[in-house]
Scaffold this active site. Sequence first.
Site, PDB file in Angstrom:
ATOM      1  CD  GLU A 159       0.309   1.480  43.887  1.00  0.00           C
ATOM      2  OE1 GLU A 159       0.630   2.606  44.283  1.00  0.00           O
ATOM      3  OE2 GLU A 159       1.127   0.538  43.767  1.00  0.00           O
TER       4      GLU A 159
ATOM      5  CD  GLU B  55       1.647   0.128  48.777  1.00  0.00           C
ATOM      6  OE1 GLU B  55       1.419  -0.065  47.583  1.00  0.00           O
ATOM      7  OE2 GLU B  55       0.743   0.251  49.649  1.00  0.00           O
TER       8      GLU B  55
END
Length: 263
Positions: free
Chosen positions: A117, A137
């Site tokens: 990210e 995730e």
Amino acid sequence: MDSTVLFEQQGAVALLTLNRPEKLNALNYATNDRLLSLLDQIEDDPGIAAVILTGAGDRAFSAGGDIHEFTLSIEQGTDIAVKAFVNRGQRMTARLESFPKPIIVAVNGIAFGGGCEITEAAHLAIASERAVFAKPEINIGIPPTFGGTQRLPRLAGRKRALELLLTGDQFSAQRAYEIGLVNSVVPHEQLLSSAMQMAERILRHSPLAAARILSAVTRGINTTIDEGLEIEKQQFARMAGTCDCKEGLHAWIERRQPQYTGK
């Protein structure tokens, strides 16, 4: 002194290094806060015109959020987890994305979760051939929380992003290049020198013009074309009266190299 992120200045470039190699440079709360603090310091320093961000050690850029730490936050309740973990991480990636000086990420190894990210949010990215990326995730029962569900589809396209987000599969540096996550892939030993060369190519130009370009792209990319053109016009208007603008024009007319002052 907080050593979770190291700071070194090389000329007009700030080199920031995520420094928890024993934890694969996982992003604990202290690391997030230290990075934000350093960015505030760098923004206010006229002697720094660009940033390179990398990871300590040969194994990882960042393996993502510190799972042990944010598990404790989740166990204290959703409101605490959102405030301590999600808000903090989103604040950090938004700061990277909107920073007024170019940020180049040098991905030296694993870039999973929050590490990926950061790469998505940064203005530019160069990956070592050894770099490995993932959006894992989903493997621990959560969606990405630092902007991964929003920035990756904008970079890679909805279907390619969803494949990575829904499977959690790892992907190579070459794949990251193919989907637009990084600008180039280089031999591992050339990573930092390649990032510095990219910074130097930018530093030839006016830092004010660079800031205006960064602002126009960051603010305009998610608007309509008409709104984006208005933002572009506003950024030009902010630049037109500067000494750097006049110097650039006069240098071109006089067939010489411009000498920018950042004013």
